[in-house]
Design a protein around this motif. Structure first.
Motif, PDB file in Angstrom:
ATOM      1  N   UNK A  84     -18.504  -4.019  -4.107  1.00 13.33           N
ATOM      2  CA  UNK A  84     -18.371  -2.666  -3.553  1.00 13.33           C
ATOM      3  C   UNK A  84     -17.189  -2.597  -2.601  1.00 13.33           C
ATOM      4  N   UNK A  85     -17.051  -3.635  -1.768  1.00 12.96           N
ATOM      5  CA  UNK A  85     -15.933  -3.673  -0.822  1.00 12.96           C
ATOM      6  C   UNK A  85     -14.604  -3.660  -1.573  1.00 12.96           C
ATOM      7  N   UNK A  86     -14.565  -4.452  -2.661  1.00 17.48           N
ATOM      8  CA  UNK A  86     -13.328  -4.491  -3.452  1.00 17.48           C
ATOM      9  C   UNK A  86     -13.022  -3.108  -4.020  1.00 17.48           C
ATOM     10  N   UNK A  87     -14.067  -2.398  -4.455  1.00 22.81           N
ATOM     11  CA  UNK A  87     -13.854  -1.058  -5.006  1.00 22.81           C
ATOM     12  C   UNK A  87     -13.298  -0.119  -3.940  1.00 22.81           C
ATOM     13  N   UNK A  88     -13.765  -0.296  -2.680  1.00 25.21           N
ATOM     14  CA  UNK A  88     -13.234   0.544  -1.610  1.00 25.21           C
ATOM     15  C   UNK A  88     -11.774   0.196  -1.325  1.00 25.21           C
ATOM     16  N   UNK A  89     -11.478  -1.123  -1.380  1.00 29.77           N
ATOM     17  CA  UNK A  89     -10.088  -1.545  -1.178  1.00 29.77           C
ATOM     18  C   UNK A  89      -9.183  -0.882  -2.194  1.00 29.77           C
ATOM     19  N   UNK A  90      -9.657  -0.787  -3.415  1.00 28.14           N
ATOM     20  CA  UNK A  90      -8.840  -0.179  -4.470  1.00 28.14           C
ATOM     21  C   UNK A  90      -8.827   1.345  -4.369  1.00 28.14           C
ATOM     22  N   UNK A  91      -9.635   1.880  -3.459  1.00 29.38           N
ATOM     23  CA  UNK A  91      -9.655   3.336  -3.275  1.00 29.38           C
ATOM     24  C   UNK A  91     -10.496   4.058  -4.304  1.00 29.38           C
ATOM     25  N   UNK A  92     -11.349   3.334  -5.011  1.00 29.25           N
ATOM     26  CA  UNK A  92     -12.178   3.974  -6.040  1.00 29.25           C
ATOM     27  C   UNK A  92     -13.371   4.699  -5.446  1.00 29.25           C
ATOM     28  N   UNK A  93     -13.842   4.217  -4.311  1.00 32.41           N
ATOM     29  CA  UNK A  93     -15.003   4.849  -3.673  1.00 32.41           C
ATOM     30  C   UNK A  93     -14.688   5.195  -2.228  1.00 32.41           C
ATOM     31  N   UNK A  94     -15.423   6.187  -1.690  1.00 29.58           N
ATOM     32  CA  UNK A  94     -15.153   6.642  -0.334  1.00 29.58           C
ATOM     33  C   UNK A  94     -16.114   6.028   0.670  1.00 29.58           C
ATOM     34  N   UNK A  95     -17.290   5.570   0.176  1.00 31.63           N
ATOM     35  CA  UNK A  95     -18.273   5.012   1.109  1.00 31.63           C
ATOM     36  C   UNK A  95     -19.221   4.073   0.360  1.00 31.63           C
ATOM     37  N   UNK A  96     -19.839   3.190   1.137  1.00 31.51           N
ATOM     38  CA  UNK A  96     -20.838   2.276   0.564  1.00 31.51           C
ATOM     39  C   UNK A  96     -22.181   2.560   1.245  1.00 31.51           C
TER      40      UNK A  96
END
Lengths: 315, 360
Positions: B91-103
């Motif tokens: 999930x953190x990696x997805x946020x790094x890539x800007x795919x998600x706004x929050x976890x």
């Protein structure tokens, strides 16, 4: 009002831009029906002078009366009595010929039947009727000049200012333009024209030559041509023109040598005696085995006169 | 001829010329139509502070009935798109890539220690706040519901004039104000500078035309373009975006004319400083940008530092926005905005006097 009242009368006209004196106490008088030429190199002050005479630029000092109105005190009233053709086309390219004319007519207060009448006259007189619906920017340069002249004539001005009216126009159109100018002068309009074409200067009734903001020579073309040249010119025919030119270039008596129409024009320095130089030419021809014709004193052209006058004032 | 009549004849000739040129020039037609429509589409459809379809990563390591129920409640808001991840790292990696706004994470020991962890992407602080707020509100409501706890104070919220608190009715009327500002400032500056560049202005001033008559011809034409844009955007706002129009047209017109005094004055002022059209354009943007930012168009003036708030008092756009939003959303009428009208009249007169004095 009698005919000898000048339509342009400028006295001691001066304009300074900071420390720079663009126009320095000049006098200009133009009579009705007269074509007056203002000559000079770029930067001599012609344009500044014409802008003051047209009321676009207030003078630093001096008096201007144009068509019996004080241009300094009552610029807007005086402007209603003058026509002006600018150096570059400055009507609206995105309006048609007749739209441009209508605008100008309105600005000079012409309305209704009077306006229609003057538009028809201007279109016909300047041979623009066929092109009245053409966009001004699509017109050939010669026609643009005519449109500019038509716009300047709608309100029947008593004075016409033409700033370099024929620069860039082909010779045929130039000639036609000058015919129009003469017709207008014959109708009694006083015309002030600036030009740097020497042949056009000859078309003027009177001339003033400007240099560095001052008028350095004035008179009719004839008067100017009859003035004795301070720097005499010898014309010389020679099949060895190129070699002779090289040889004589360094002579102390010679100011410059210009090849001109198959001849050499040898301009001597001020105060040189022509017969001495002619003798020197013959001697040199013999010494260097050059074939030269008989040198003779050239009839000065207006350009020679002006070059001489300008040099005299530069010195 | 008496001077007033002569002046009117000249003005009529100038206006004929201006309107002919305006309607003939394809670039001008483009300038009148496309930027307003474009801005309207951008702000009408795209620009919004609302949270809609925010991409959220869910890491549910507890997998209990309670967490499933909470997630169902979050999904039911319709504001979030949920993506399930089995590990925090992914999930953190997805946020790094800007795919998600929050976890949104539920730890394995959720049963013993019921903690819902929300990690948001603070690099976009505004959305982070909105998302966190929305998520936590939803989760708390659900939790209370399940526990059967009545909150000590019942809060009842209503937003007047814009029941659903949509951003659209807020933004779209504002666009009218900014478009009128941009169009008229640039147009005024450009057409005057253009005539100076082409030499047509000097040629015009050899005729008996007064400089003021020339400028009036320009200003009337540009004002007409401004009012055309007001009408165009208002119509589309009401007909297409369903923005309500509660107030009256007189209020809109009065406000617009008073505002135009300022924007025309600013345009003229720019024309007196700019020597070329490019310079005019640059100067115009240099002035328009801060005017928009300091107007309350997007950022509330109340949130600005006090010194900056004082500065906004000198911004005519500020008052025009108040008037125009009111006309659309509230309809309180002319009397409610005497102050705004007065300020626009004052600033407009100042701008006109200043610019006319300088252009001379």
């Amino acid at each position: 009002m009698n005919d000898t009242t000048p339509v342009i009368l400028a006295e001691d006209l001066t304009r300074r831009f900071g420390d720079f004196v663009a126009v320095d106490h000049i006098h200009v008088t133009v009579q009705p029906g007269e074509v007056f030429g203002l000559l000079g190199a770029n930067g001599a002050g012609k344009t500044t002078a014409i802008r003051m005479l047209c009321g676009m630029l207030p003078p630093t000092a001096g008096r201007i009366r144009v068509a019996d109105v004080d241009m300094v005190q009552h610029a807007r009233r005086a402007r209603g009595r003058i026509g002006y053709v600018a150096q570059r086309f400055s009507l609206y390219g995105d309006l048609t010929v007749s739209e441009n004319l209508k605008l100008q007519a309105g600005l000079y207060g012409l309305t209704g039947a009077r306006q229609r009448e003057r538009l028809i006259w201007a279109l016909a007189h300047l041979e623009l009727t066929d092109r009245k619906d053409a966009m001004a920017r699509a017109l050939p340069l010669g026609y643009q000049r005519r449109l500019a002249l038509a716009a300047a004539l709608l309100h029947e001005p008593r004075v016409l200012f033409l700033d370099e009216p024929t620069s860039g126009v082909d010779p045929m159109a130039r000639q036609r333009f000058w015919e129009l100018i003469y017709e207008l002068a014959d109708d009694g309009i006083g015309i002030l024209v600036t030009t740097h074409y020497m042949d056009e200067a000859l078309f003027c009734d009177r001339l003033s030559l400007m240099q560095a903001g001052r008028i350095v020579a004035e008179g009719t073309p004839d008067e100017l041509l009859r003035q004795p040249l301070p720097t005499p010119i010898l014309e010389l025919n020679s099949p060895d023109a190129a070699r002779f030119e090289q040889l004589a270039q360094t002579w102390p008596e010679v100011r410059e040598i210009v090849p001109h129409a198959g001849q050499l024009r040898i301009r001597l320095r001020a105060g040189m005696d022509t017969s001495t130089v002619i003798a020197k030419i013959h001697a040199a021809a013999v010494e260097h085995k050059l074939t030269v014709g008989v040198p003779h004193l050239a009839t000065p052209e207006l350009e020679d006169v002006f070059v001489a006058v300008l040099e005299e004032h530069e010195a | 001829m008496n001077p007033v009549a002569a002046s009117l004849i000249r003005l009529r000739a100038l206006l004929g010329k201006e309107f002919r040129q305006l309607l003939r020039d394809p670039r001008m037609r483009f300038f009148m139509l496309v930027p307003p429509l474009f801005q309207l589409m951008v702000f009408g459809y795209a620009a919004s502070f609302d949270v809609r379809h925010a991409e959220i990563a869910v890491v549910d390591q507890a997998r209990t009935a309670a967490t499933r129920e909470l997630l169902a409640a979050v999904a039911a808001t319709g504001r979030f798109t949920l993506h399930h991840y089995s590990a925090v790292g992914a999930a953190t990696a997805a946020m790094d890539r800007g795919e998600i706004r929050a976890i949104l994470r539920f730890a394995p020991d959720f049963d013993r220690q019921p903690v819902a962890q929300i990690v948001s992407d603070g690099s976009d602080s505004n959305s982070a706040q909105m998302i966190t707020g929305q998520l936590s509100q939803t989760l708390q409501q659900n939790a209370r519901l399940r526990a059967g706890i009545e909150p000590p104070v019942q809060i009842e919220e209503r937003a007047w004039f814009n029941e659903n608190l949509d951003d659209r009715p807020y933004f779209v009327p504002g666009i009218i104000a900014t478009i009128v500002l941009i169009t008229t400032v640039i147009l005024t500056a450009m057409t005057v500078v253009r005539e100076r560049e082409l030499g047509t202005l000097e040629r015009l001033l050899v005729t008996p035309v007064a400089r003021l008559e020339f400028l009036i011809g320009k200003m009337v034409t540009v004002a007409a373009v401004g009012l055309f844009d007001v009408a165009l955007i208002s119509l589309i706002a009401v007909a297409w975006f369903d923005v309500p129009f509660q107030g009256n047209i007189v209020g809109l017109l009065t406000g617009s004319v008073l505002f135009l005094m300022s924007s025309l004055g600013i345009g003229l002022l720019i024309s007196s400083y700019a020597e070329t059209q490019q310079q005019a354009m640059l100067l115009a943007f240099f002035i328009i940008q801060p005017m928009v930012v300091l107007s309350g168009f997007a950022f509330p003036i109340d949130n600005m530092p006090e010194g900056v708030q004082w500065l906004t008092w000198l911004n005519p756009l500020r008052y025009y926005l108040v008037v125009i939003r009111d006309v659309f959303l509230k309809g309180s009428g002319l009397s409610a905005h005497g102050f705004e009208y007065a300020m626009m009249a004052l600033l407009g007169s100042a701008a006109l006097v200043l610019s006319l004095a300088r252009v001379k």
